[in-house]
Scaffold this motif. Sequence first.
Motif, mmCIF file in Angstrom:
data_model
loop_
_atom_site.group_PDB
_atom_site.id
_atom_site.type_symbol
_atom_site.label_atom_id
_atom_site.label_comp_id
_atom_site.label_asym_id
_atom_site.label_seq_id
_atom_site.Cartn_x
_atom_site.Cartn_y
_atom_site.Cartn_z
ATOM 1 N N MET A 1 0.840 -1.190 0.000
ATOM 2 C CA MET A 1 0.000 0.000 0.000
ATOM 3 C C MET A 1 0.878 1.245 0.000
ATOM 4 S SD MET A 1 -3.223 0.160 -0.013
ATOM 5 C CE MET A 1 -4.460 1.372 0.021
ATOM 6 N N LEU A 2 0.494 2.217 -0.805
ATOM 7 C CA LEU A 2 1.272 3.448 -0.894
ATOM 8 C C LEU A 2 1.004 4.345 0.306
ATOM 9 C CD1 LEU A 2 0.737 4.292 -4.666
ATOM 10 C CD2 LEU A 2 2.799 3.413 -3.601
ATOM 11 N N GLU A 3 2.064 4.966 0.795
ATOM 12 C CA GLU A 3 1.942 5.926 1.888
ATOM 13 C C GLU A 3 1.746 7.318 1.307
ATOM 14 O OE1 GLU A 3 5.406 5.611 4.374
ATOM 15 O OE2 GLU A 3 5.401 3.443 4.140
ATOM 16 N N ASN A 4 1.220 8.233 2.105
ATOM 17 C CA ASN A 4 0.960 9.584 1.622
ATOM 18 C C ASN A 4 1.684 10.610 2.480
ATOM 19 O OD1 ASN A 4 -0.072 11.770 0.294
ATOM 20 N ND2 ASN A 4 -2.127 11.564 1.112
ATOM 21 N N PRO A 5 2.751 11.263 2.030
ATOM 22 C CA PRO A 5 3.547 10.879 0.867
ATOM 23 C C PRO A 5 4.502 9.747 1.234
ATOM 24 C CG PRO A 5 4.464 12.845 1.859
ATOM 25 C CD PRO A 5 3.231 12.487 2.656
ATOM 26 N N PRO A 6 4.955 8.998 0.256
ATOM 27 C CA PRO A 6 5.899 7.914 0.541
ATOM 28 C C PRO A 6 7.219 8.485 1.074
ATOM 29 C CG PRO A 6 5.119 7.850 -1.749
ATOM 30 C CD PRO A 6 4.629 9.113 -1.149
ATOM 31 N N ASP A 7 7.835 7.782 1.981
ATOM 32 C CA ASP A 7 9.066 8.312 2.586
ATOM 33 C C ASP A 7 10.227 8.380 1.595
ATOM 34 O OD1 ASP A 7 9.688 5.617 2.401
ATOM 35 O OD2 ASP A 7 9.908 5.314 4.554
ATOM 36 N N TYR A 8 10.128 7.660 0.481
ATOM 37 C CA TYR A 8 11.201 7.701 -0.516
ATOM 38 C C TYR A 8 10.999 8.803 -1.556
ATOM 39 C CZ TYR A 8 7.683 4.986 -3.031
ATOM 40 O OH TYR A 8 6.519 4.550 -3.598
ATOM 41 N N ARG A 9 9.930 9.593 -1.425
ATOM 42 C CA ARG A 9 9.660 10.664 -2.390
ATOM 43 C C ARG A 9 9.672 12.009 -1.680
ATOM 44 N NH1 ARG A 9 6.939 8.744 -7.483
ATOM 45 N NH2 ARG A 9 7.579 10.794 -8.149
ATOM 46 N N ASN A 10 10.381 12.957 -2.228
ATOM 47 C CA ASN A 10 10.328 14.324 -1.696
ATOM 48 C C ASN A 10 9.878 15.300 -2.774
ATOM 49 O OD1 ASN A 10 12.559 14.573 -3.327
ATOM 50 N ND2 ASN A 10 14.022 14.820 -1.665
ATOM 51 N N ASP A 11 9.376 14.751 -3.887
ATOM 52 C CA ASP A 11 8.952 15.581 -5.017
ATOM 53 C C ASP A 11 7.435 15.681 -5.143
ATOM 54 O OD1 ASP A 11 8.683 12.890 -5.655
ATOM 55 O OD2 ASP A 11 9.329 13.121 -7.727
ATOM 56 N N THR A 12 6.706 15.112 -4.171
ATOM 57 C CA THR A 12 5.253 15.081 -4.279
ATOM 58 C C THR A 12 4.623 14.990 -2.900
ATOM 59 O OG1 THR A 12 3.368 13.909 -5.250
ATOM 60 C CG2 THR A 12 5.220 12.558 -4.559
ATOM 61 N N VAL A 13 3.383 15.413 -2.827
ATOM 62 C CA VAL A 13 2.600 15.231 -1.608
ATOM 63 C C VAL A 13 1.641 14.053 -1.764
ATOM 64 C CG1 VAL A 13 2.726 17.670 -0.991
ATOM 65 C CG2 VAL A 13 0.774 16.838 -2.322
ATOM 66 N N LEU A 14 1.654 13.429 -2.945
ATOM 67 C CA LEU A 14 0.737 12.328 -3.249
ATOM 68 C C LEU A 14 1.414 10.970 -3.095
ATOM 69 C CD1 LEU A 14 -0.845 13.793 -6.509
ATOM 70 C CD2 LEU A 14 -1.829 13.797 -4.217
ATOM 71 N N PRO A 15 0.631 9.940 -2.900
ATOM 72 C CA PRO A 15 1.204 8.584 -2.856
ATOM 73 C C PRO A 15 1.462 8.064 -4.271
ATOM 74 C CG PRO A 15 -1.149 8.472 -2.424
ATOM 75 C CD PRO A 15 -0.798 9.931 -2.555
ATOM 76 N N LEU A 16 2.637 8.336 -4.798
ATOM 77 C CA LEU A 16 2.974 7.920 -6.159
ATOM 78 C C LEU A 16 3.996 6.796 -6.144
ATOM 79 C CD1 LEU A 16 3.443 11.394 -7.900
ATOM 80 C CD2 LEU A 16 1.401 9.931 -7.907
ATOM 81 N N PRO A 17 3.828 5.804 -7.017
ATOM 82 C CA PRO A 17 4.843 4.758 -7.139
ATOM 83 C C PRO A 17 6.153 5.338 -7.680
ATOM 84 C CG PRO A 17 2.884 4.249 -8.480
ATOM 85 C CD PRO A 17 2.696 5.619 -7.910
ATOM 86 N N PRO A 18 7.269 4.668 -7.449
ATOM 87 C CA PRO A 18 8.573 5.199 -7.875
ATOM 88 C C PRO A 18 8.659 5.459 -9.382
ATOM 89 C CG PRO A 18 8.855 3.196 -6.570
ATOM 90 C CD PRO A 18 7.394 3.398 -6.748
ATOM 91 N N GLU A 19 7.980 4.648 -10.194
ATOM 92 C CA GLU A 19 8.102 4.793 -11.643
ATOM 93 C C GLU A 19 7.247 5.920 -12.225
ATOM 94 O OE1 GLU A 19 7.040 2.151 -9.889
ATOM 95 O OE2 GLU A 19 5.671 0.923 -11.056
#
Length: 153
Positions: A1-19
């Motif tokens: 399940m995607l987190e909002n925002p995912p801890d590996y993303r700093n470019d979005t506030v949304l739960p987006l997959p890495p790709e």
Amino acid sequence: MLENPPDYRNDTVLPLPPEVSADAWAVDAACSGNPGRMEYQCIDLATGAVVFHFGPVFGTNNIGEFLAIVHALALMQKQGIRKTIYSDSYNAILWVSKKKCKTTLERTQRTQQLYNIITRAETWLHTHNIQTPIIKWDTARWGEIPADFGRKK
């Protein structure tokens, strides 16, 4: 399940997959009945903000998906920006690539205003060189597109 925002993303506030690029807009349409009350919108994947919303008008979901992509392309061109566009509609992406809305919606007095908008969108496509990437959103892998209206039952 995607987190909002995912801890590996700093470019979005949304739960987006890495790709999925956050330097993008996502578009989607909703239609209550087919044809029925149709609307579409665009969401900025970096901020989660609504970029634009149109409708409701009497139409079909496929028309809305097509117009949402063209609306996003035209707005990007007008503002001089370039981002990726994500759409979950194979038909709409195909129609945009062919520069033709292949709808079977009956042309009536009720649909004439929408047909005027379709004609304007097709004309825009024929008079502009499109270099914006339009990518099919993989709903099976990524879940609903962030521009989804959240009304599915």
